[in-house]
Enzyme design. Sequence first.
Site, PDB file in Angstrom:
ATOM      1  N   CYS A   1      21.254  18.803 -38.151  1.00 56.65           N
ATOM      2  CA  CYS A   1      22.788  19.288 -38.550  1.00 56.65           C
ATOM      3  C   CYS A   1      23.773  18.937 -36.850  1.00 56.65           C
ATOM      4  CB  CYS A   1      22.943  20.710 -38.252  1.00 56.65           C
ATOM      5  SG  CYS A   1      23.575  21.148 -40.632  1.00 56.65           S
TER       6      CYS A   1
ATOM      7  N   TRP B   1      18.683  21.525 -40.132  1.00 55.38           N
ATOM      8  CA  TRP B   1      18.639  21.547 -40.902  1.00 55.38           C
ATOM      9  C   TRP B   1      18.137  21.270 -42.344  1.00 55.38           C
ATOM     10  CZ3 TRP B   1      20.026  20.714 -46.605  1.00 55.38           C
ATOM     11  CH2 TRP B   1      20.521  21.702 -46.783  1.00 55.38           C
TER      12      TRP B   1
ATOM     13  N   ASN C   1      19.423  13.582 -35.710  1.00 54.48           N
ATOM     14  CA  ASN C   1      19.932  14.198 -37.273  1.00 54.48           C
ATOM     15  C   ASN C   1      19.624  12.698 -38.312  1.00 54.48           C
ATOM     16  OD1 ASN C   1      21.060  16.545 -35.672  1.00 54.48           O
ATOM     17  ND2 ASN C   1      23.225  15.872 -36.255  1.00 54.48           N
ATOM     18  N   GLY C   2      19.518  13.258 -39.626  1.00 53.37           N
ATOM     19  CA  GLY C   2      19.664  12.340 -41.129  1.00 53.37           C
ATOM     20  C   GLY C   2      18.246  12.458 -41.382  1.00 53.37           C
TER      21      GLY C   2
ATOM     22  N   ARG D   1      27.766  24.459 -39.288  1.00 53.21           N
ATOM     23  CA  ARG D   1      27.346  23.074 -39.879  1.00 53.21           C
ATOM     24  C   ARG D   1      26.225  23.751 -40.040  1.00 53.21           C
ATOM     25  NH1 ARG D   1      28.539  17.961 -37.402  1.00 53.21           N
ATOM     26  NH2 ARG D   1      26.606  17.667 -38.410  1.00 53.21           N
TER      27      ARG D   1
ATOM     28  N   GLU E   1      37.868  29.833 -59.366  1.00 53.35           N
ATOM     29  CA  GLU E   1      36.819  30.478 -57.746  1.00 53.35           C
ATOM     30  C   GLU E   1      37.603  30.338 -56.763  1.00 53.35           C
ATOM     31  OE1 GLU E   1      32.606  29.306 -57.560  1.00 53.35           O
ATOM     32  OE2 GLU E   1      33.785  27.714 -57.573  1.00 53.35           O
TER      33      GLU E   1
ATOM     34  N   GLU F   1      33.264  23.259 -64.900  1.00 57.89           N
ATOM     35  CA  GLU F   1      33.170  23.304 -63.814  1.00 57.89           C
ATOM     36  C   GLU F   1      34.388  23.010 -62.469  1.00 57.89           C
ATOM     37  OE1 GLU F   1      31.959  22.549 -60.121  1.00 57.89           O
ATOM     38  OE2 GLU F   1      31.347  23.559 -61.543  1.00 57.89           O
TER      39      GLU F   1
ATOM     40  N   LYS G   1      28.365  33.159 -51.010  1.00 56.58           N
ATOM     41  CA  LYS G   1      27.830  31.302 -51.274  1.00 56.58           C
ATOM     42  C   LYS G   1      26.283  31.720 -51.796  1.00 56.58           C
ATOM     43  CE  LYS G   1      27.997  26.717 -50.342  1.00 56.58           C
ATOM     44  NZ  LYS G   1      28.604  26.145 -51.222  1.00 56.58           N
TER      45      LYS G   1
ATOM     46  N   HIS H   1      39.441  25.405 -83.721  1.00 59.98           N
ATOM     47  CA  HIS H   1      38.831  26.950 -83.837  1.00 59.98           C
ATOM     48  C   HIS H   1      39.313  28.302 -83.794  1.00 59.98           C
ATOM     49  CE1 HIS H   1      36.472  24.265 -86.927  1.00 59.98           C
ATOM     50  NE2 HIS H   1      36.762  23.509 -85.532  1.00 59.98           N
TER      51      HIS H   1
ATOM     52  N   LYS I   1      36.011  25.750 -60.858  1.00 63.78           N
ATOM     53  CA  LYS I   1      36.625  25.573 -58.996  1.00 63.78           C
ATOM     54  C   LYS I   1      38.170  26.175 -59.012  1.00 63.78           C
ATOM     55  CE  LYS I   1      33.508  24.509 -57.067  1.00 63.78           C
ATOM     56  NZ  LYS I   1      32.888  24.829 -58.144  1.00 63.78           N
TER      57      LYS I   1
END
Length: 608
Positions: free
Chosen positions: A2, A75, A101-102, A27, A488, A481, A603, A504, A485
């Site tokens: 991160c 992370w 990072n990565g 992050r 939400e 979905e 979350k 119907h 969204k």
Amino acid sequence: MCGVIGYTGNMEAAPILLEGLKKLEYRGYDSAGIAVLDKNVISISKVSGRIAHLCEKTDDGKLLHGCIGIGHTRWATHGAPTDTNAHPHMSNDGRFAVVHNGIIENYLMLRDELKAKGYHFESQTDTEVIVHLIDMYDTGDFRKAVMKAASRLQGSYALGVICADDPDKLIAVREYSPLLIGVGIGENYFASDVTAIVPYTRNVIYLDDGQLAEITKENIVVYDCTGKKVPKEINHISWDVQDAEKGGYAHFMLKEIMEQPGAVKAAMTPRMKDGEICWEESGLDSFDVHSVSRIVITACGSAYYAGSAGRYVFEQLCRIPVQVELASELRYSNPIIDGQTLLIVLSQSGETADTIAAMRECMKRGAKSLAIVNVVGSTIAKIADHTVYTWAGPEIAVATTKGYTTQLTVLYLLALWMGRKLGTLDEESYHMLYESIRALPKVIQDALDMNPMIKKLAGKYHDAKALFFIGRNTDYATALEGALKMKEISYLHSEAYAAGELKHGTIALIDDHQPVIALCCNSLLQEKTISNIVEVKARGAEVLAVTCKGNQNILSVADDVLYIPKVEPIFSTVAEIIPLQLLAYYVAEENGCDIDKPKNLAKSVTVE
């Protein structure tokens, strides 16, 4: 994964590194650490958990002395979030320390090579191979050793390195992962994000892929991958800290929507090599797909809708029956599960309570379990027989965006891999579909770029009493979905219906000026969906259609049209959700909603 920061100057480095890491907390991370160099000795302190624990352990940095150092918030991707796996990592002889990072895709091969040469590994991370490679290539020239090591790495990385034998120098390297240099007076910095250094300097140099920076407190020299010096422009940052955290975007959700091309690339790239799909990290390569007679996919919320879209892909490519179940229902349904059932479990956090319970119940009945999660070391990841990480990076906004599209991407790869193993796909079809998946990051970027009118359309639809989403097959899965969204984050009543079911019952709700969002991206069912659009139009609906570029037939029946690039029909969901995410975002903005933290939602749902 991160955040990284480095400092060299005349002040004590540790307190500056800790303050920089605090600025990177937004992050998301699961461990943190710093390394400080003083009198040719590197001292490291790192912890799992919060930066506050690291501050307590180091007395806010007072226990680590030195004017040059590096720091990291991690992370987890490879290896659980533990003290040992936290960065920085040090070479066996203590001369080098690195933060990263990565993801290093070829770390297993490099790890075996280094072990054969006598290097000892403390962690389970992909990062530790980097510091040992640097040590292996060191002949007294710090910069050249890092360059040689970087040339061996495949994947993405932003690296920060210090060397006990070169105590006045930081080295920073970038490849497919953000990294910038902070330019001060008598001090200089590097960081993965301007947030970490904006309290100290607003003058920055942005590194490009393949570039390396050699940094002392008085000087910065940038090199390309061949070792040639590269002139770089100094940029001035005018953002405030809050804006910097969001990368200049008004909300994390918008930032994360825009990050999806990179997130999808991160999810697929390590698994797609020379025309083959590989699962080294999950052990799936040796999995006997012929032992599977049916697939059950279970999840909650958006992950459930990703599974709903994935069902069509598995059934078409693998010719195996697929059942998609809400985890909250599956856990109490006395499910018919046996040893020939492959249970695919989807969860962004890996801690969803209903999903964990459903998973345990099915595994108790003999199911083989495959988890698709984003958080390394999470409960679902630990108890699954096989785990595939989406590597989407942390999501801050409650409403998922890149978590959803990376789950879809992994499902596409799994279905294609299984279809080939089962012999239900010929080689020509396999390679065509392989290339279609490989093109998805660009397809998503194009979908982001080609609809500048979405914000204006949000102004048209934001005060609707209800929004109806319709579609068929994969378009119906996307409608589910898209409606989620919208409800939400904008709090508008929105529902998704299978377009063929309108007659119907649902069509009774269509009245004058009723907004209907019609998804028409699956070219195999385009004419059928257009006939449904005509049905609702005849009853007064206003239709916003989402379709592939080049579909001229839609123009005669829809009031407004949003486009996505042409894409393989069974993979269209990952692209057509993009304009729906943006529409929901701008409707919510129009209505003054708290977009990143919608009311009553969390979350990670860790209770029933």
